[in-house]
Each structure stands twice: as structure tokens, then as C-alpha cells.
Design a protein around this motif. Structure first.
Motif, short mmCIF file in Angstrom:
data_model
loop_
_atom_site.label_atom_id
_atom_site.label_comp_id
_atom_site.label_asym_id
_atom_site.label_seq_id
_atom_site.Cartn_x
_atom_site.Cartn_y
_atom_site.Cartn_z
N GLU A 55 0.82 -1.21 0.00
CA GLU A 55 0.00 0.00 0.00
C GLU A 55 0.86 1.26 0.00
N MET A 58 0.01 5.51 -1.34
CA MET A 58 -1.40 5.62 -1.75
C MET A 58 -1.91 7.02 -1.44
N PRO A 59 -2.73 7.62 -2.32
CA PRO A 59 -3.27 8.96 -2.06
C PRO A 59 -4.33 8.92 -0.96
N PRO A 60 -4.69 10.08 -0.42
CA PRO A 60 -5.73 10.13 0.61
C PRO A 60 -7.04 9.51 0.11
N GLY A 61 -7.67 8.74 0.98
CA GLY A 61 -8.92 8.08 0.62
C GLY A 61 -9.61 7.55 1.85
N ALA A 62 -10.64 6.75 1.65
CA ALA A 62 -11.43 6.22 2.77
C ALA A 62 -10.60 5.30 3.66
N HIS A 64 -7.22 5.33 3.97
CA HIS A 64 -6.11 6.08 4.57
C HIS A 64 -6.41 7.57 4.35
N GLY A 67 -3.40 9.37 3.23
CA GLY A 67 -2.56 8.60 2.34
C GLY A 67 -1.53 7.77 3.10
N ASP A 74 0.48 4.35 7.44
CA ASP A 74 -0.64 5.29 7.38
C ASP A 74 -0.19 6.65 7.92
N TRP A 252 0.74 14.73 -0.52
CA TRP A 252 0.14 14.53 0.81
C TRP A 252 1.17 14.11 1.86
#
Length: 285
Positions: A55, A58-62, A64, A67, A74, A252
Motif C-alpha cells: 500500500e 497511496m493517495p488520501p482516501g477512505a 487512509h 494517504g 498510514d 500529501w
């Protein structure tokens, strides 16, 4: 039964602060940071040092919110735990610098003469160097570690407290109750402890509040260049240092720790300004 004068003073101060917009905003930011730091194990959804290479970045999301970093950790969890470290650093620095500086300043102002001149010239020498540069040099000389960064940051802040308390002590030592204590046979240590230092407390508290943000910023700067917190410690400055390599594509990574530093420093600064106004007797009248 009448309330103790200290409690009456505290109640009055809190009431005035509650009607000051700057104090309310700054206090809310500080309270939010403290709550996040205390409740980090409950708020953070992941282990801040646990690796998850599948992982990574990873861009910001639900899954993480802020991100992930290059090792799949995390960032939200690391930022939350970083609040714990950064606030602890700030409190430790201000405690060490405040207590040491207050004792130096009270002693210098009380005795005056050659002792005062020698101590103040030493403080002037320390103040002649930019705080960050001197802290960097000291931390580099002692070696990269979080403890050394705290000691270096505290050292460069001692003169601020020493000069402030010394100025207050020069006034207090001429007061009639100090002369009465001398006539009654009180020693120098007793007078400094019971009369000089208590009368400098308000000013020292205001300075501590105003400089706590600076302490966090300097410590984060030392971590940024590798002289403070070491990996995998989730410290804001160290996180920005790691994230700068990915700033163009993974914005991020360094942005969220930087925003938390910004919010914390601004919170302490505006709250300190408001507290200074409240504790100034000329304004309160």
C-alpha cells in the motif's frame, strides 16, 4: 467561606479569556492537539510504524485519510502519534528552559553588580547567535538523537527567560517586603524563592506560552535535517524530511505533517498573545 486568592485570580483570568476571540481560537487549537495526542491509540486507525509495502504511496482516501508513505505506513496515524511527540518535546523544552532561565534571571537581578553583569553578558553572547543555527550546532556536536535535540533547543531558549525574570527581579528586590525579609534575617535563597520568583510567574507563563510554538518548530527543524528524532519515530519534522523527496507527485506525504506544525505553532502564538493581554495589569484595569 471565601475562595483562595489564587482561585479567584484563576477564575477571573479564565472569564476574561473566554471573551477574547484570539484566546478562544488558540485555546481550541491547543485543546484539539492535546486531545489527539492523549487519545492517539483510540483515534489512529493503524499502527504508526507498521509496514505495508503493498500500500505504499497511496493517495488520501477512505482507507487512509492522509494517504500512505513510501513504506505503506498510514500518514494519518503517524501524524496523530506525532502530536504526542511534538507536544512532549515542546513541554520538555519550555520546562527545562523556563526553570533554568528563571533561576538564572532571579539570581542575576537580585544580586546585581558584577554577578548580574557577568551573567547578562553570557546571555547576550548566546542571544547573539540565531536560535536555530546555535541549536543546530549544539545538536550536531552532541550527536543526532531526540534527547540531544531537546537539550539543544532548551539551551538556546534559556536567555529569553533569564532576561525577562532578571528585569522583574530588579524591580521586586527594591520592594518594602523584600527589605523587611532581609531585616528579619531571611537568607538570599529564601528571598529569591518566596518573593522574587513568585512575582515573576505571570510574565514567565506568558513567555512560555509564546515560545512553546517556537520550541516545537526548532525541534522539528532539527529532525528535518536528521539531528532530532530518528526513523521510524513518527515525528512531524522527520516526516516532512522523508516526504520532501516525493513532494511533486505525492504531495500529501509532507503536506499534512506541515499543516499540523503550522496549526500548532499558530495556536500557541495567538493564545500567548491573548494571555499576555489578560495578565497585563494595565490592560486589566
Amino acid at each position: 467561606m471565601a475562595a483562595h486568592p489564587i482561585f479567584r485570580e484563576l477564575k477571573l483570568t479564565l472569564r476574561i479569556l473566554s471573551h477574547n476571540p484570539s484566546a478562544v481560537i488558540g485555546g481550541a487549537v491547543i485543546a484539539a492537539m492535546v486531545l489527539l495526542a492523549v487519545a492517539a491509540p483510540l483515534v489512529a486507525p493503524y499502527d504508526p510504524v507498521k509496514l505495508s509495502l503493498g500500500e505504499r504511496l497511496m493517495p488520501p482516501g477512505a482507507a487512509h485519510f492522509f494517504g500512505t508513505d513510501e513504506l505503506g505506513r498510514d500518514i494519518f496515524s503517524r501524524v496523530i502519534y506525532g502530536a504526542r511527540i511534538s507536544l512532549s518535546i515542546g513541554l520538555l523544552v519550555i520546562t527545562v528552559a523556563g526553570v533554568t532561565g528563571a533561576l538564572i534571571g532571579a539570581t542575576s537581578g537580585y544580586f546585581g553588580g558584577k554577578i548580574d553583569n557577568a551573567i547578562m553578558r553570557l546571555m547576550d553572547v548566546i542571544l547573539s547567535f540565531p536560535s536555530l543555527i546555535l541549536a543546530l550546532a549544539l545538536a550536531a556536536a552532541m550527536g543526532p538523537s531526540l534527547v540531544n535535540a531537546i537539550l539543544a533547543t532548551a539551551f538556546v531558549m534559556i536567555p529569553k527567560f533569564a532576561r525577562l525574570v532578571r528585569g522583574e527581579a530588579l524591580v521586586v528586590r527594591e520592594m518594602p517586603y523584600v527589605a523587611a525579609s532581609r531585616v528579619a534575617g531571611a537568607g538570599h535563597g529564601f528571598i529569591i524563592r518566596r518573593h522574587i520568583l513568585p512575582n515573576c510567574l505571570n510574565s514567565a507563563i506568558v513567555l512560555a506560552t509564546l515560545t512553546l510554538g517556537d520550541a516545537i518548530l526548532i525541534a522539528a527543524s532539527l529532525s528535518f535535517i536528521g539531528l532530532g528524532a530518528q526513523p521510524p519515530t513518527p515525528e512531524w519534522g522527520a516526516m516532512i524530511a522523508s516526504g520532501r523527496k516525493f513532494l511533486m507527485d505525492q504531495w500529501w506525504y509532507a503536506t499534512f505533517p506541515g499543516l499540523f506544525i503550522l496549526a500548532t505553532v499558530i495556536g500557541f502564538n495567538i493564545f500567548g498573545d491573548a494571555l499576555r493581554d489578560v495578565l497585563d495589569p494595565r490592560i486589566r484595569r
